[in-house]
Scaffold this motif. Structure first.
Motif, short mmCIF file in Angstrom:
data_model
loop_
_atom_site.label_atom_id
_atom_site.label_comp_id
_atom_site.label_asym_id
_atom_site.label_seq_id
_atom_site.Cartn_x
_atom_site.Cartn_y
_atom_site.Cartn_z
N PHE A 62 46.64 78.88 45.81
CA PHE A 62 47.01 79.81 44.73
C PHE A 62 47.39 79.04 43.46
CE2 PHE A 62 50.27 82.20 42.43
CZ PHE A 62 49.56 83.36 42.16
N LEU A 68 44.26 75.84 37.13
CA LEU A 68 42.89 75.80 36.60
C LEU A 68 42.78 76.81 35.45
CD1 LEU A 68 40.29 74.34 37.35
CD2 LEU A 68 39.66 76.27 38.76
N HIS A 104 45.73 71.11 49.39
CA HIS A 104 45.15 72.28 50.07
C HIS A 104 44.21 71.82 51.19
CE1 HIS A 104 43.99 76.53 49.89
NE2 HIS A 104 42.72 76.23 49.72
N LEU A 123 34.03 73.61 57.98
CA LEU A 123 33.54 73.57 56.59
C LEU A 123 32.06 73.94 56.47
CD1 LEU A 123 35.19 70.45 54.93
CD2 LEU A 123 35.42 72.82 54.26
N LEU A 129 34.57 78.92 53.39
CA LEU A 129 34.95 77.50 53.32
C LEU A 129 33.84 76.67 52.65
CD1 LEU A 129 36.78 76.97 56.73
CD2 LEU A 129 37.76 77.27 54.45
N GLN A 180 38.65 85.23 51.38
CA GLN A 180 39.67 85.01 52.41
C GLN A 180 40.77 86.08 52.37
OE1 GLN A 180 43.20 83.51 52.11
NE2 GLN A 180 42.90 84.62 50.21
N LYS A 182 42.32 89.44 53.15
CA LYS A 182 41.98 90.40 54.20
C LYS A 182 42.09 91.86 53.76
CE LYS A 182 42.05 86.73 56.87
NZ LYS A 182 42.54 85.43 56.43
#
Ligand code: HEM
Length: 294
Positions: A62, A68, A104, A123, A129, A180, A182
């Motif tokens: 997060f 970023l 991360h 991965l 991923l 990711q 849910k």
């Protein structure tokens, strides 16, 4: 060995290029360390939670995305506030984003019981991923080429072009975030809307050939992004839950159910518009602001 002058000691990140203590850099450093402080503060709750490692994976992902976003916000704010010094901390924020995203991945590796085989199996198996992995590599390239030496080696133009991939990295990071999540996609949608605003700012400035956008353009951009967010959310939820997008749009006015991301980005954008308006007035000594020259 004689001591290096402060300006030549790159680890002294709290000093500016001339080696003087920089208040802006100190404040930035404090902001960049907030997630660490927050995690330390929550250490007890994290340790006693169901999945401590997963909790930390969520936090680092997060905050990497937040930082970023902040790197992309530097240019608009630098132009709106005419505060050129902001550019001095952009690299710091970008490198911090990479540190969080490195953590991360390291935490994810720990969550895979430190097994390289398990790490690579995951991965390459899960789409979210794979997307995150590509974004990760993009951030890695950006961090590697963020030094003065690399800017000189690549040349200003090529360096700038390469660093345009930051938008692709942000897009992939956002897709990974959505994939990711849910259940409730309110926060990812708001994040996507903010990134959309920032990308829209750069696109408009480029299309108009303007150094900065006028207050009217900022307002138009804000309204457009807000409308697109409402539509995008309605279509997304409509498709995911097989409900009519019109029903989702109707619910946007039901504030008891929460403030939808479309309103949130409208409020954030209007705050920027107000800031731009005030900054222009202030520069003009209270007289009506003239539109920015294209
Ligand atoms: C190899 C690279 C990556 C791996 C292995 C990875 C792995 C993960 C995992 C396992 C989760 C939690 C999923 C769950 O609990 O179901 C997650 C969440 C997340 N990741 Fe990544 N990720 C990667 C790259 C990235 C990148 C590059 C970004 C951003 C630019 C990012 C941003 C996020 C965000 C925002 C979340 C959700 C945080 C929240 O819930 O608030 N990830 N990631």
């Amino acid at each position: 060995m004689p001591a290096l002058p402060a300006a030549k000691q790159p680890w002294r990140i709290w000093t500016d290029r001339r080696g003087r203590l920089s208040a802006l850099r100190v404040v930035t450093l404090v902001v960049l360390l907030i997630p660490v402080a927050k995690a330390l503060y929550d250490a007890g709750a994290i340790a006693h939670g169901a999945r401590p490692l997963n909790d930390l994976i969520h936090r680092t992902g997060f905050w990497a995305l937040v930082f970023l976003g902040l790197t992309l916000a530097v240019t608009p704010f630098r132009r709106i506030l005419r505060y050129g010094n902001l550019i001095d901390v952009r690299r710091m924020i970008g490198v911090a984003a990479f540190f969080y995203i490195a953590a991360h991945l390291a935490l994810f590796y720990a969550d895979q019981s430190y097994s390289v085989v398990k790490l690579f199996t995951e991965l390459t198996k899960r789409v979210y991923l794979i997307v995150g992995g590509v974004a990760w590599l993009g951030l890695f390239v950006l961090a590697l080429t963020s030094t003065d030496a690399m800017v000189r080696r690549l040349g200003g133009m090529r360096w700038r072009r390469l660093h345009q991939i930051v938008y692709a990295v942000a897009l992939l990071g956002l897709i990974h975030y959505f994939q990711q999540t849910k259940a409730d996609v309110t926060v990812p949608t708001f994040a996507a809307a903010l990134f959309g605003w920032l990308a829209g700012y750069r696109l408009l400035a480029w299309r108009l050939g303007a150094g900065e956008l006028s207050t009217r353009w900022l307002l138009a951009l804000t309204i457009a992004i807000s409308v697109l967010t409402f539509i995008g959310e309605a279509v997304g939820i409509g498709l995911a839950f097989h409900v009519s997008p019109m029903r989702v749009l109707d619910a946007a006015f039901d504030f008891d159910a929460g403030v939808r991301p479309g309103w949130q980005v409208l409020a954030a954008g209007l705050a920027v518009v107000a800031l731009d308006f005030a900054a222009r007035r202030w520069r003009n000594g209270g007289r009506r602001a003239r539109p920015a020259a294209a």
